[in-house]
Design a protein around this motif. Structure first.
Motif, PDB file in Angstrom:
ATOM      1  N   HIS A  69       0.885  -1.325  -0.327  1.00 40.15           N
ATOM      2  CA  HIS A  69      -0.033  -0.079  -0.013  1.00 40.15           C
ATOM      3  C   HIS A  69       1.094   1.179   0.113  1.00 40.15           C
ATOM      4  O   HIS A  69       1.660   1.396   1.036  1.00 40.15           O
ATOM      5  CB  HIS A  69      -0.825  -0.003   1.026  1.00 40.15           C
ATOM      6  N   GLU A  70       0.831   1.922  -1.156  1.00 39.21           N
ATOM      7  CA  GLU A  70       1.942   3.110  -1.504  1.00 39.21           C
ATOM      8  C   GLU A  70       1.735   3.911  -0.306  1.00 39.21           C
ATOM      9  O   GLU A  70       2.549   4.953   0.061  1.00 39.21           O
ATOM     10  CB  GLU A  70       1.754   3.624  -2.749  1.00 39.21           C
ATOM     11  N   LYS A  71       0.401   4.521   0.085  1.00 41.80           N
ATOM     12  CA  LYS A  71       0.062   5.519   0.782  1.00 41.80           C
ATOM     13  C   LYS A  71      -0.432   5.154   2.488  1.00 41.80           C
ATOM     14  O   LYS A  71      -1.091   6.119   3.200  1.00 41.80           O
ATOM     15  CB  LYS A  71      -0.780   6.615   0.079  1.00 41.80           C
ATOM     16  N   ASN A  72      -0.673   3.813   2.610  1.00 39.46           N
ATOM     17  CA  ASN A  72      -1.355   3.365   3.683  1.00 39.46           C
ATOM     18  C   ASN A  72      -0.462   2.747   4.633  1.00 39.46           C
ATOM     19  O   ASN A  72       0.103   1.671   4.289  1.00 39.46           O
ATOM     20  CB  ASN A  72      -2.426   2.906   3.387  1.00 39.46           C
ATOM     21  N   TRP A  73      -0.724   3.055   6.018  1.00 41.20           N
ATOM     22  CA  TRP A  73      -0.261   1.803   7.162  1.00 41.20           C
ATOM     23  C   TRP A  73      -1.396   0.997   7.170  1.00 41.20           C
ATOM     24  O   TRP A  73      -2.576   1.453   7.217  1.00 41.20           O
ATOM     25  CB  TRP A  73       0.170   2.775   8.407  1.00 41.20           C
ATOM     26  N   GLU A  74      -1.328  -0.292   7.601  1.00 41.70           N
ATOM     27  CA  GLU A  74      -2.148  -1.148   7.661  1.00 41.70           C
ATOM     28  C   GLU A  74      -1.714  -1.872   9.165  1.00 41.70           C
ATOM     29  O   GLU A  74      -0.654  -2.452   9.521  1.00 41.70           O
ATOM     30  CB  GLU A  74      -2.160  -2.182   6.684  1.00 41.70           C
ATOM     31  N   LEU A  75      -2.919  -2.317  10.004  1.00 35.46           N
ATOM     32  CA  LEU A  75      -3.000  -3.147  11.198  1.00 35.46           C
ATOM     33  C   LEU A  75      -3.729  -4.290  10.862  1.00 35.46           C
ATOM     34  O   LEU A  75      -4.889  -4.338  10.637  1.00 35.46           O
ATOM     35  CB  LEU A  75      -3.327  -2.231  12.316  1.00 35.46           C
ATOM     36  N   HIS A  76      -3.381  -5.431  11.050  1.00 34.25           N
ATOM     37  CA  HIS A  76      -3.876  -6.818  11.079  1.00 34.25           C
ATOM     38  C   HIS A  76      -4.157  -7.249  12.556  1.00 34.25           C
ATOM     39  O   HIS A  76      -2.931  -7.337  13.320  1.00 34.25           O
ATOM     40  CB  HIS A  76      -3.449  -7.704  10.460  1.00 34.25           C
ATOM     41  N   TYR A  94       0.360 -16.264  12.292  1.00 30.34           N
ATOM     42  CA  TYR A  94      -1.071 -15.579  12.685  1.00 30.34           C
ATOM     43  C   TYR A  94      -2.000 -16.509  13.578  1.00 30.34           C
ATOM     44  O   TYR A  94      -2.305 -17.473  12.965  1.00 30.34           O
ATOM     45  CB  TYR A  94      -1.799 -15.058  11.291  1.00 30.34           C
ATOM     46  N   GLU A  95      -2.500 -16.244  14.547  1.00 28.97           N
ATOM     47  CA  GLU A  95      -3.163 -16.750  15.392  1.00 28.97           C
ATOM     48  C   GLU A  95      -3.995 -15.779  16.174  1.00 28.97           C
ATOM     49  O   GLU A  95      -3.493 -14.638  16.538  1.00 28.97           O
ATOM     50  CB  GLU A  95      -2.347 -17.801  16.307  1.00 28.97           C
ATOM     51  N   PRO A  96      -5.202 -16.045  16.955  1.00 31.99           N
ATOM     52  CA  PRO A  96      -5.821 -14.984  17.696  1.00 31.99           C
ATOM     53  C   PRO A  96      -4.811 -14.320  18.799  1.00 31.99           C
ATOM     54  O   PRO A  96      -3.982 -15.064  19.436  1.00 31.99           O
ATOM     55  CB  PRO A  96      -6.997 -15.921  18.291  1.00 31.99           C
ATOM     56  N   GLY A  97      -5.067 -12.875  18.726  1.00 32.38           N
ATOM     57  CA  GLY A  97      -4.345 -12.435  19.731  1.00 32.38           C
ATOM     58  C   GLY A  97      -2.936 -11.650  18.994  1.00 32.38           C
ATOM     59  O   GLY A  97      -2.391 -10.689  19.745  1.00 32.38           O
ATOM     60  N   VAL A  98      -2.685 -12.086  17.755  1.00 30.44           N
ATOM     61  CA  VAL A  98      -1.552 -11.478  17.231  1.00 30.44           C
ATOM     62  C   VAL A  98      -1.983 -10.231  16.271  1.00 30.44           C
ATOM     63  O   VAL A  98      -3.087 -10.106  15.817  1.00 30.44           O
ATOM     64  CB  VAL A  98      -0.807 -12.432  16.104  1.00 30.44           C
ATOM     65  N   ALA A  99      -1.253  -9.286  16.430  1.00 28.94           N
ATOM     66  CA  ALA A  99      -1.489  -7.930  15.658  1.00 28.94           C
ATOM     67  C   ALA A  99      -0.278  -7.651  14.851  1.00 28.94           C
ATOM     68  O   ALA A  99       1.044  -7.779  15.555  1.00 28.94           O
ATOM     69  CB  ALA A  99      -1.939  -6.927  16.621  1.00 28.94           C
ATOM     70  N   ALA A 100      -0.274  -7.289  13.710  1.00 26.40           N
ATOM     71  CA  ALA A 100       0.884  -6.809  12.844  1.00 26.40           C
ATOM     72  C   ALA A 100       0.849  -5.654  12.159  1.00 26.40           C
ATOM     73  O   ALA A 100      -0.352  -5.302  11.562  1.00 26.40           O
ATOM     74  CB  ALA A 100       1.187  -8.014  11.752  1.00 26.40           C
ATOM     75  N   VAL A 101       1.751  -4.943  11.951  1.00 26.71           N
ATOM     76  CA  VAL A 101       1.605  -3.401  11.570  1.00 26.71           C
ATOM     77  C   VAL A 101       2.397  -3.540  10.112  1.00 26.71           C
ATOM     78  O   VAL A 101       3.644  -3.859  10.132  1.00 26.71           O
ATOM     79  CB  VAL A 101       2.149  -2.484  12.582  1.00 26.71           C
ATOM     80  N   MET A 102       1.876  -3.122   9.078  1.00 24.43           N
ATOM     81  CA  MET A 102       2.288  -2.837   7.746  1.00 24.43           C
ATOM     82  C   MET A 102       2.600  -1.619   7.443  1.00 24.43           C
ATOM     83  O   MET A 102       1.641  -0.903   7.195  1.00 24.43           O
ATOM     84  CB  MET A 102       1.654  -3.676   6.697  1.00 24.43           C
ATOM     85  N   PRO A 103       3.770  -1.122   7.521  1.00 20.43           N
ATOM     86  CA  PRO A 103       4.198   0.402   7.206  1.00 20.43           C
ATOM     87  C   PRO A 103       3.729   0.614   5.623  1.00 20.43           C
ATOM     88  O   PRO A 103       3.827  -0.518   4.817  1.00 20.43           O
ATOM     89  CB  PRO A 103       5.541   0.567   7.539  1.00 20.43           C
ATOM     90  N   GLU A 104       3.687   2.006   5.255  1.00 17.42           N
ATOM     91  CA  GLU A 104       3.497   2.074   3.863  1.00 17.42           C
ATOM     92  C   GLU A 104       4.592   1.749   3.322  1.00 17.42           C
ATOM     93  O   GLU A 104       5.977   1.585   3.574  1.00 17.42           O
ATOM     94  CB  GLU A 104       2.970   3.370   3.597  1.00 17.42           C
TER      95      GLU A 104
END
Length: 129
Positions: A69-76, A94-104
Motif C-alpha cells: 500500500h503506497e500511501k497507507n499503514w495497515e494493522l491486522h 497468525y493466530e488469535p491475539g496477534v497484531a501486525a503492522v504494515m508500514p506504507e
C-alpha cells in the motif's frame, strides 16, 4: 468464528455523529484474491479519509498475495483461525491475539491455514472512501 469477530460482524461502528450498523453491510468478494471477502465497517466517507476498518475473511488455505500500500499503514488484528503473514520477508505466525503492522510501501502477503483466517484490518489513511 469467535465472539469478537461475530460481534463486530453484526455490531455498531461509531465515529462522532455517525453510526454504522455492521449487520446491514454486505460481504464483498475481494476483486483480486479468490476465497477472500471483506466487510467495510468504516470507510473514509465517515472519517474524512483519515481511517478505515474492515473485517477480512479468508477461506481455508486462501491467500492475499504479495502487495504494498503506497500511501497507507495497515494493522491486522487476528480474531480467529490461523495462518502466516510474510511481512517484508519476515514470517509471522497468525493466530488469535496477534497484531501486525504494515508500514506504507512494505510488501506483505497473508496465507490462511486449514481452518481459515479472520482479521480486523485498519488503514491510516483510509483505504477507501
Amino acid at each position: 468464528m469467535n465472539n469478537i469477530f461475530t460481534a463486530l460482524d453484526s455490531g455498531r461502528m461509531i465515529c462522532l455523529n455517525t453510526e454504522v450498523d455492521a449487520g446491514s453491510l454486505k460481504w464483498n468478494p475481494h476483486p483480486t484474491f479468490a476465497g477472500v471477502a471483506m466487510k467495510h465497517l468504516m470507510t473514509g466517507k465517515e472519517t474524512g479519509g483519515k481511517f478505515s476498518m474492515h473485517l477480512v475473511r479468508l477461506e481455508p488455505c486462501a491467500e492475499i498475495g504479495d502487495h504494498v500500500h503506497e500511501k497507507n499503514w495497515e494493522l491486522h488484528e487476528v480474531a480467529d483461525g490461523s495462518g502466516v503473514c510474510l511481512l517484508d520477508g519476515q514470517r509471522v505466525k497468525y493466530e488469535p491475539g496477534v497484531a501486525a503492522v504494515m508500514p506504507e510501501n512494505v510488501s506483505h502477503s497473508v496465507q490462511a491455514g486449514e481452518a481459515g483466517l479472520c482479521l480486523l484490518a485498519k488503514f491510516i489513511p483510509a483505504l477507501m472512501e
